[in-house]
Design an enzyme around this catalytic site. Structure first.
Site, PDB file in Angstrom:
ATOM      1  N   SER A 181       7.679   3.017  -0.502  1.00  0.00           N
ATOM      2  CA  SER A 181       6.418   3.299  -2.018  1.00  0.00           C
ATOM      3  C   SER A 181       7.474   2.104  -2.732  1.00  0.00           C
ATOM      4  O   SER A 181       8.169   1.796  -3.063  1.00  0.00           O
ATOM      5  CB  SER A 181       6.126   4.459  -2.221  1.00  0.00           C
ATOM      6  N   TYR A 237       6.425  13.018  -3.636  1.00  0.00           N
ATOM      7  CA  TYR A 237       5.553  12.107  -3.217  1.00  0.00           C
ATOM      8  C   TYR A 237       7.310  11.116  -3.580  1.00  0.00           C
ATOM      9  O   TYR A 237       7.570   9.831  -2.775  1.00  0.00           O
ATOM     10  CB  TYR A 237       4.696  11.104  -3.805  1.00  0.00           C
TER      11      TYR A 237
END
Length: 252
Positions: free
Chosen positions: A139, A152
Site C-alpha cells: 500500500s 493497516y
C-alpha cells in the site's frame, strides 16, 4: 480491462495456475480476471460465502471460500493444490479507528500480513517446482503514516519487509517475490473518501496524474511482475499510485 490485457500476449499464462486471495471483489477480483484473460486457470479465494455464491459464472476462475486467518484451513487449502505458478496475496482489511483496540489491531495484522506469510509458506514447494512468482499487495501506507488506521499502516509496512525476506530466502530456488503498492483507487474501502467532492478533489490534486486510480490500474503491473519480462526482478515493490506518495501535501 481489454486495453490492459491486450498489451500482453493473449496466451501468456496459458497452462498456468494462479491463486489470488481476497479476490471476490475490488482489486483482487480484477487481478484474477486479468490473469484469466491471458489463459491462466485461476483460483480466487474469499472469506464470504455470500459473495462467492453471487459471483456467477466465470469459466476460467474457480471461486472458493478461505478464511486466511484460519491456519488449519490455509494448510488444507495449500495441500490440495497440485500446482501453483503465481500467488497473489491480495486479502486485506481496514477497520478505521477501531484498530486502536488491541483485539482488532491483531486481527487486522493477521489478515493483512500474517496471512501473506501463511500462504507463501504453504505454497512454497509448488512454486519452487514451477519457478513461480509471488506478488504481495502492499500500500502507499507502506511508506506513509496514517494514525486513523494503525494496524493497516503497520501491516502494509510489514509487507515490504516480508517481501524482501522471502525474495532472498527463496531466490536460489527459482521463486521471485515482489509487491505492488496501490495508492488511492476507487474501491469499496475508499468509498467514504471518493464519494464526497472534497475527498475526491484533494486526492486528485496531490496525485501527479490528476486522478484517482481504478482497480484495473493494478492489473497490468501484476501481469508484468509475474511474466518472463520481470525474470530478473525480485524483492522489489512497484508503487502504483499515480504519483501520490511523491506529491507535495502542502499543495494538495
Amino acid at each position: 480491462m481489454q486495453e490492459t490485457v491486450e498489451t500482453f500476449r493473449k496466451d501468456l499464462f496459458s497452462g498456468q495456475h494462479v491463486i489470488v486471495s481476497g479476490a471476490t471483489s475490488g482489486i483482487g477480483l480484477d487481478i484474477a480476471r486479468g490473469f484469466a484473460a491471458l489463459g491462466a486457470e485461476v483460483t480466487a479465494t474469499g472469506s464470504s460465502a455470500d459473495k462467492i455464491a453471487g459471483m456467477g459464472s466465470e469459466s476460467a476462475i474457480r471461486f472458493t471460500r478461505l478464511d486466511v486467518r484460519d491456519r488449519a484451513a490455509v494448510k488444507a487449502f495449500c495441500a490440495d493444490q497440485e500446482r501453483c505458478d503465481v500467488l497473489i496475496n491480495g486479502a486485506g482489511i481496514a477497520r478505521g479507528g477501531a484498530e486502536w483496540d488491541e483485539d482488532i489491531f491483531l486481527d487486522t495484522m493477521d489478515v493483512n500480513l500474517n496471512a501473506q506469510f501463511r500462504l507463501a509458506i504453504g505454497l512454497k514447494d509448488r512454486l519452487a517446482e514451477r519457478g513461480g512468482s509471488i506478488i504481495n499487495i502492499a500500500s502507499m501506507l507502506s511508506y506513509m503514516a496514517d494514525p486513523g488506521v494503525p494496524a493497516y499502516t503497520a501491516s502494509k509496512t510489514g509487507v515490504l519487509g516480508l517481501t524482501r525476506a522471502l525474495a532472498h530466502k527463496w531466490g536460489r530456488e527459482g521463486i521471485r517475490v515482489n509487491a505492488v503498492a496501490p495508492g488511492y483507487h476507487k474501491t469499496d474501502m475508499t468509498k467514504p473518501i471518493w464519494s464526497v467532492p472534497f475527498g475526491e478533489e484533494a486526492v486528485s490534486r496531490r496525485t501527479a496524474l490528476g486522478r484517482w486510480g481504478t482497480t484495473i490500474d493494478l492489473v497490468g503491473p501484476c501481469l508484468f511482475l509475474a511474466s518472463p519480462a520481470a525474470a530478473y526482478v525480485t524483492g522489489m515493490c512497484l508503487e502504483v499510485d499515480g504519483g501520490f506518495v511523491t506529491g507535495n501535501p502542502l499543495e494538495a
